[in-house]
Structures are given as C-alpha cells and as structure tokens.
Design a protein around this motif. Structure first.
Motif, PDB file in Angstrom:
ATOM      1  N   GLU A  16      -2.199   1.735  -4.461  1.00 19.40           N
ATOM      2  CA  GLU A  16      -1.085   0.853  -4.085  1.00 19.40           C
ATOM      3  C   GLU A  16      -0.933   0.788  -2.564  1.00 19.40           C
ATOM      4  N   VAL A  17      -1.148   1.911  -1.897  1.00 20.60           N
ATOM      5  CA  VAL A  17      -1.098   1.924  -0.430  1.00 20.60           C
ATOM      6  C   VAL A  17      -2.176   1.014   0.133  1.00 20.60           C
ATOM      7  N   ARG A  18      -3.372   1.083  -0.459  1.00 18.56           N
ATOM      8  CA  ARG A  18      -4.483   0.236   0.010  1.00 18.56           C
ATOM      9  C   ARG A  18      -4.187  -1.244  -0.228  1.00 18.56           C
ATOM     10  N   MET A  19      -3.519  -1.539  -1.340  1.00 17.10           N
ATOM     11  CA  MET A  19      -3.157  -2.929  -1.622  1.00 17.10           C
ATOM     12  C   MET A  19      -2.186  -3.450  -0.572  1.00 17.10           C
ATOM     13  N   PHE A  20      -1.213  -2.623  -0.204  1.00 20.26           N
ATOM     14  CA  PHE A  20      -0.250  -3.018   0.820  1.00 20.26           C
ATOM     15  C   PHE A  20      -0.955  -3.227   2.155  1.00 20.26           C
ATOM     16  N   LEU A  21      -1.888  -2.357   2.481  1.00 19.27           N
ATOM     17  CA  LEU A  21      -2.641  -2.487   3.725  1.00 19.27           C
ATOM     18  C   LEU A  21      -3.469  -3.769   3.724  1.00 19.27           C
ATOM     19  N   SER A  22      -4.074  -4.088   2.586  1.00 20.17           N
ATOM     20  CA  SER A  22      -4.864  -5.324   2.487  1.00 20.17           C
ATOM     21  C   SER A  22      -3.991  -6.552   2.733  1.00 20.17           C
ATOM     22  N   PHE A  23      -2.750  -6.520   2.226  1.00 22.81           N
ATOM     23  CA  PHE A  23      -1.829  -7.637   2.458  1.00 22.81           C
ATOM     24  C   PHE A  23      -1.480  -7.750   3.940  1.00 22.81           C
ATOM     25  N   ILE A  24      -1.224  -6.619   4.580  1.00 20.45           N
ATOM     26  CA  ILE A  24      -0.913  -6.639   6.013  1.00 20.45           C
ATOM     27  C   ILE A  24      -2.056  -7.266   6.799  1.00 20.45           C
ATOM     28  N   LYS A  25      -3.283  -6.932   6.425  1.00 14.92           N
ATOM     29  CA  LYS A  25      -4.454  -7.483   7.118  1.00 14.92           C
ATOM     30  C   LYS A  25      -4.470  -9.007   7.042  1.00 14.92           C
ATOM     31  N   THR A  26      -4.099  -9.530   5.872  1.00 12.26           N
ATOM     32  CA  THR A  26      -4.130 -10.991   5.708  1.00 12.26           C
ATOM     33  C   THR A  26      -3.071 -11.686   6.553  1.00 12.26           C
ATOM     34  N   GLN A  27      -2.043 -10.948   6.958  1.00 15.93           N
ATOM     35  CA  GLN A  27      -0.936 -11.537   7.711  1.00 15.93           C
ATOM     36  C   GLN A  27      -1.087 -11.376   9.224  1.00 15.93           C
ATOM     37  N   LYS A  41       4.768  -6.826  12.281  1.00 18.33           N
ATOM     38  CA  LYS A  41       5.034  -5.529  12.926  1.00 18.33           C
ATOM     39  C   LYS A  41       5.961  -4.671  12.072  1.00 18.33           C
ATOM     40  N   ILE A  42       6.953  -5.314  11.453  1.00 21.62           N
ATOM     41  CA  ILE A  42       7.855  -4.584  10.556  1.00 21.62           C
ATOM     42  C   ILE A  42       7.068  -4.011   9.371  1.00 21.62           C
ATOM     43  N   LEU A  43       6.185  -4.824   8.806  1.00 21.98           N
ATOM     44  CA  LEU A  43       5.371  -4.360   7.678  1.00 21.98           C
ATOM     45  C   LEU A  43       4.521  -3.156   8.070  1.00 21.98           C
ATOM     46  N   ARG A  44       3.939  -3.223   9.260  1.00 19.13           N
ATOM     47  CA  ARG A  44       3.116  -2.095   9.709  1.00 19.13           C
ATOM     48  C   ARG A  44       3.954  -0.845   9.911  1.00 19.13           C
ATOM     49  N   GLY A  45       5.178  -1.008  10.385  1.00 23.42           N
ATOM     50  CA  GLY A  45       6.064   0.143  10.540  1.00 23.42           C
ATOM     51  C   GLY A  45       6.456   0.736   9.195  1.00 23.42           C
ATOM     52  N   LEU A  46       6.767  -0.132   8.231  1.00 26.09           N
ATOM     53  CA  LEU A  46       7.151   0.335   6.903  1.00 26.09           C
ATOM     54  C   LEU A  46       5.972   0.940   6.142  1.00 26.09           C
ATOM     55  N   TYR A  47       4.772   0.550   6.520  1.00 23.45           N
ATOM     56  CA  TYR A  47       3.571   1.098   5.894  1.00 23.45           C
ATOM     57  C   TYR A  47       3.530   2.621   6.020  1.00 23.45           C
ATOM     58  N   GLY A 187      -0.651  -0.402  17.328  1.00 24.94           N
ATOM     59  CA  GLY A 187      -1.831  -0.365  16.471  1.00 24.94           C
ATOM     60  C   GLY A 187      -1.800  -1.447  15.411  1.00 24.94           C
ATOM     61  N   ARG A 188      -3.009  -1.806  14.947  1.00 23.58           N
ATOM     62  CA  ARG A 188      -3.134  -2.856  13.933  1.00 23.58           C
ATOM     63  C   ARG A 188      -3.685  -2.250  12.636  1.00 23.58           C
ATOM     64  N   SER A 189      -4.082  -3.104  11.714  1.00 19.61           N
ATOM     65  CA  SER A 189      -4.464  -2.638  10.382  1.00 19.61           C
ATOM     66  C   SER A 189      -5.651  -1.675  10.407  1.00 19.61           C
ATOM     67  N   ASP A 190      -6.579  -1.851  11.348  1.00 16.64           N
ATOM     68  CA  ASP A 190      -7.709  -0.923  11.439  1.00 16.64           C
ATOM     69  C   ASP A 190      -7.220   0.491  11.755  1.00 16.64           C
ATOM     70  N   ASP A 191      -6.205   0.589  12.596  1.00 12.98           N
ATOM     71  CA  ASP A 191      -5.633   1.899  12.923  1.00 12.98           C
ATOM     72  C   ASP A 191      -4.904   2.486  11.711  1.00 12.98           C
ATOM     73  N   LEU A 192      -4.224   1.630  10.976  1.00 15.84           N
ATOM     74  CA  LEU A 192      -3.532   2.094   9.780  1.00 15.84           C
ATOM     75  C   LEU A 192      -4.524   2.597   8.738  1.00 15.84           C
TER      76      LEU A 192
END
Length: 231
Positions: A16-27, A41-47, A187-192
């Motif tokens: 589920e964490v990976r799914m959320f990360l995949s969604f962030i990448k698309t945005q 940015k909010i999504l990345r913080g909540l991640y 940081g961006r999705s690659d860092d996450l």
C-alpha cells in the motif's frame, strides 16, 4: 521448529505504501527544473506518516508473534536464559516498581521464588508496543537485545540513518511541528523510494533475526533446550 510470523500481512502493508508512492510520482512536475504543486508537496510530507506507520505496525506484529510463540511453548521462568528474563518476567518487574516499604521486600521474595520454584511463565506479547511508538533503529536494537538477540547488525546497518530520518519527519508532520508542505519540499519521489527500501530492509532484517532466534532456541537454558527438542 519454526516461527509463524505475519509476513504476508507485512508485505501487504508495504504494498500500500508503494501504491501511494506510485501515485505521487504520477503527480510530480515533468518540467525542467520541476515545479511541483503545493498539493504534491503535501502528499510527499504525508507519505512519511504512512511509511512510518508501516514500520511501527510491522515491528509490533513481528514482536507480538514471537512472544506469542514463546508463550505457547508453556515453559517455566527458569527454562529461559538470563538475557530474555527481563522480557519473560515483565509482569514481575512491574510489580516490583509499583509497591513501597515492606511490601517491596515481599515482592522481591516472590520474584526470586517465581524463578527458583519453576513457575509457569506468563509472557505479555504486547510488552514492546510502547517502545515501538518511536521506532528509531536504536529502539529496535534495544528491543532485540531484551529478548537475547545480538543487535549489532541493526546498529551497524547503513539503513539506520534513513530509517531514523523517516521517524523524525513522521513525528514532525504528525504532531504538527512542521508543515507537510515543508517536509514534502525536501526531495522528490526518488528520494522517498530510497527511504522506503531502507525501511523495508530493516523490517526484513528484524524478521530474519526473530526467525533465526526462535529456530535456534538460544533463549533457553541448555537443559530446557534438550527437554524441548526431545519431545
């Protein structure tokens, strides 16, 4: 003798964490240089909150399964090695700390008797839940040592710095000390993803350590180990 750890449940949680990360990448912005929206940015913080939740709950699940398996062996206090007695006899230690005066001396006598007389162990499988509420690697390592496991592999892991960062950022966001916008701007999705893999490796290492510890029966005295393996 194997240990039934909830590996499937833990894997699903991280999926589920990976799914959320995949969604962030698309945005995320595809511009060069990227200009991400406040929402991203909010999504990345909540991640960090979700990733930390997966870490804490997985550690709890693994530790509880291990302690439950110990309880089901129906062993006596004096069957366990000294290294794990602080965990096995947690209820006795609590009783010692909760009384004063002459009653404390009686509790001390009861404590020694519970070992010497071979009383059946009463193991609390949720004893580590309060500790895992802030799951830095030092805390995880300490918990492993409380059940008699050499925790050097955790302390020496290069992943510990990223795991501790996840814990700190989760606390900042979840307790309102820092805005998720600010945390998500660093940081961006690659860092996450890099931090996700570090957390996953630490969880896998803990599972491996618990599994091996249970199989080896190294938490028992030599006499208790012989009796159990001869059954």
């Amino acid at each position: 003798m194997g240990l039934d750890l909830p590996k499937g449940q833990i894997t699903d949680r991280f999926r589920e964490v990976r799914m959320f990360l995949s969604f962030i990448k698309t945005q995320e912005s595809m511009d060069v240089p990227p200009v991400d929206s406040i929402e991203v940015k909010i999504l990345r913080g909540l991640y960090y909150v979700q990733l930390y939740g997966a870490l804490e709950q997985s550690l709890n699940d693994a530790a509880e399964s291990f302690l439950q398996a110990l309880s089901e062996l129906k062993l006596c206090n004096n069957d366990f090695s000294l290294a794990i007695l602080p965990t096995v006899m947690n209820s006795h230690f609590k009783s010692l700390s909760e009384v004063q005066g002459q009653k404390r001396w009686k509790k001390r006598v009861d404590f020694i008797s519970a070992i010497a007389n071979g009383d059946l162990s009463k193991i609390e499988n949720t004893v580590f839940s309060p500790l895992f509420q802030s799951s830095e690697v030092e805390v995880i390592s300490n918990v492993m040592s409380y059940i008699g496991i050499n925790s050097d592999p955790l302390r020496e892991s290069e992943d510990r710095f990223y795991v501790d960062e996840v814990v700190q950022k989760r606390h900042q966001v979840a307790h309102g000390r820092v805005s998720p916008v600010i945390v998500g701007s660093r940081g961006r999705s690659d860092d996450l993803e890099f931090r996700l893999e570090a957390v996953w490796r630490i969880v896998e290492l803990v599972i491996e350590m618990l599994d091996e510890h249970f199989k080896s029966l190294s938490f028992l005295t030599q006499d208790a180990k012989r009796k159990l393996t001869d059954q």
